[in-house]
Write a protein that holds these residues in place. Structure first.
Motif, PDB file in Angstrom:
ATOM      1  N   HIS A  88      -1.503  -4.783   0.646  1.00  0.00           N
ATOM      2  CA  HIS A  88      -1.438  -4.118  -0.660  1.00  0.00           C
ATOM      3  C   HIS A  88      -2.786  -4.218  -1.374  1.00  0.00           C
ATOM      4  CE1 HIS A  88      -1.221  -8.141  -2.529  1.00  0.00           C
ATOM      5  NE2 HIS A  88      -0.331  -8.434  -1.592  1.00  0.00           N
ATOM      6  N   PRO A  89      -3.010  -3.383  -2.355  1.00  0.00           N
ATOM      7  CA  PRO A  89      -4.230  -3.500  -3.152  1.00  0.00           C
ATOM      8  C   PRO A  89      -4.252  -4.831  -3.918  1.00  0.00           C
ATOM      9  CG  PRO A  89      -3.225  -1.344  -3.457  1.00  0.00           C
ATOM     10  CD  PRO A  89      -2.227  -2.203  -2.720  1.00  0.00           C
ATOM     11  N   SER A  96      -9.536  -3.958  -6.370  1.00  0.00           N
ATOM     12  CA  SER A  96     -10.845  -3.589  -5.833  1.00  0.00           C
ATOM     13  C   SER A  96     -10.965  -3.838  -4.331  1.00  0.00           C
ATOM     14  CB  SER A  96     -11.942  -4.370  -6.576  1.00  0.00           C
ATOM     15  OG  SER A  96     -11.665  -5.763  -6.531  1.00  0.00           O
ATOM     16  N   THR A  97      -9.871  -4.265  -3.697  1.00  0.00           N
ATOM     17  CA  THR A  97      -9.866  -4.474  -2.260  1.00  0.00           C
ATOM     18  C   THR A  97      -8.458  -4.228  -1.730  1.00  0.00           C
ATOM     19  OG1 THR A  97     -10.646  -5.956  -0.491  1.00  0.00           O
ATOM     20  CG2 THR A  97      -9.313  -6.962  -2.216  1.00  0.00           C
ATOM     21  N   TYR A  98      -8.372  -4.091  -0.434  1.00  0.00           N
ATOM     22  CA  TYR A  98      -7.085  -3.926   0.230  1.00  0.00           C
ATOM     23  C   TYR A  98      -6.780  -5.249   0.920  1.00  0.00           C
ATOM     24  CZ  TYR A  98      -3.346  -1.453   2.600  1.00  0.00           C
ATOM     25  OH  TYR A  98      -2.120  -1.036   3.030  1.00  0.00           O
ATOM     26  N   HIS A 107      -7.562   5.558   3.051  1.00  0.00           N
ATOM     27  CA  HIS A 107      -6.830   6.611   2.346  1.00  0.00           C
ATOM     28  C   HIS A 107      -6.786   6.342   0.849  1.00  0.00           C
ATOM     29  CE1 HIS A 107      -3.097   8.404   0.693  1.00  0.00           C
ATOM     30  NE2 HIS A 107      -3.439   9.439   1.440  1.00  0.00           N
ATOM     31  N   ASP A 108      -6.639   5.074   0.483  1.00  0.00           N
ATOM     32  CA  ASP A 108      -6.534   4.701  -0.928  1.00  0.00           C
ATOM     33  C   ASP A 108      -7.886   4.474  -1.597  1.00  0.00           C
ATOM     34  OD1 ASP A 108      -3.807   4.869  -0.634  1.00  0.00           O
ATOM     35  OD2 ASP A 108      -3.476   2.712  -0.571  1.00  0.00           O
ATOM     36  N   GLY A 109      -8.961   4.648  -0.834  1.00  0.00           N
ATOM     37  CA  GLY A 109     -10.292   4.572  -1.408  1.00  0.00           C
ATOM     38  C   GLY A 109     -10.895   3.187  -1.514  1.00  0.00           C
ATOM     39  N   PHE A 110     -10.384   2.226  -0.764  1.00  0.00           N
ATOM     40  CA  PHE A 110     -10.931   0.870  -0.802  1.00  0.00           C
ATOM     41  C   PHE A 110     -12.025   0.707   0.247  1.00  0.00           C
ATOM     42  CE2 PHE A 110      -6.710   0.275  -2.652  1.00  0.00           C
ATOM     43  CZ  PHE A 110      -7.068  -0.331  -3.850  1.00  0.00           C
TER      44      PHE A 110
END
Length: 169
Positions: free
Chosen positions: A66-67, A88-90, A120-123
Motif C-alpha cells: 500500500h502507499p 510518498s512511497t509504495y 501505475h500509482d505514480g510512486f
C-alpha cells in the motif's frame, strides 16, 4: 518446476480471501503474528495492493502492499486509520508463501505485480522491512538498505535483524 507449481497463480485478493491469507501468514511468520483485523484493514484501505497465490481453490500465499511515507514504517500488528495523505512511497507490508510453492518464481512474480501497481500509482520508490535474513533476496530485486537512526527503535519491534530497504525506480 513441478506440476503443482505450474498450477499456482497470483490474482487480486477478494474480501473472502482475507481470513485464509491471515492463516497462511501466521503459519509462516510465527515470530511476526498479525491479527486478522490487520489484513482486513489493509485490504479495506487499499485492495489494489493485495494479492493471493492460489493453487486450485486453495490460497497458498499472499502479498500485501500500500502507499505509505518514505522513511517511515507502520507498527507491526496495528490497524491504521487511513493511508497517509502525503504518501510518498509504495510499501510492501508482507509477502508469505507456503513452503511447497516458494520455488518457480512465485515471490518474484508478486514483487513485479506490486512494482507495476506502484508505477501505475505514480510512486518512484518502494520500501519494506526485511526480516529473517532476507536482505540478499531484496537486494536482487533492487532494494538497498537505508539506515535511519529514527527508525532503529521501531525496527527492533519487528526483529533484531530487521532492515529498512528502499528501491528507486
Amino acid at each position: 518446476m513441478t506440476d503443482v507449481m505450474a498450477k499456482a497463480q497470483w490474482r487480486r485478493m477478494r474480501e473472502e480471501d482475507v481470513a485464509r491469507a491471515n492463516e497462511v501468514g501466521n503459519a509462516i511468520h510465527v515470530d511476526f503474528f498479525e491479527e486478522e483485523a490487520v489484513f482486513q484493514n489493509r485490504f479495506a484501505l487499499y485492495p489494489a495492493g493485495c494479492f493471493v497465490l492460489t493453487a486450485g481453490d486453495e490460497i497458498v500465499g499472499y502479498g500485501i502492499s500500500h502507499p505509505w511515507r518514505l522513511d517511515s514504517i507502520p507498527t507491526l500488528n496495528t490497524v491504521i486509520e487511513k493511508l497517509p495523505d502525503n504518501a510518498s512511497t509504495y510499501y510492501i507490508h508482507d509477502i508469505a508463501i507456503l513452503p511447497a510453492y516458494r520455488s518457480g518464481g512465485n515471490a518474484a512474480h508478486v514483487v513485479r505485480l506490486m512494482a507495476g501497481q506502484a508505477e501505475h500509482d505514480g510512486f518512484a520508490t518502494m520500501a519494506l522491512v526485511a526480516v529473517n535474513g532476507s536482505r540478499g533476496y531484496w537486494e536482487r530485486h533492487g532494494f538497498v538498505v537505508r539506515s535511519l537512526p529514527a527508525l532503529e527503535e521501531k525496527l527492533q519491534t519487528y526483529s533484531d535483524d530487521a532492515l529498512y530497504m528502499v528501491r528507486v525506480g
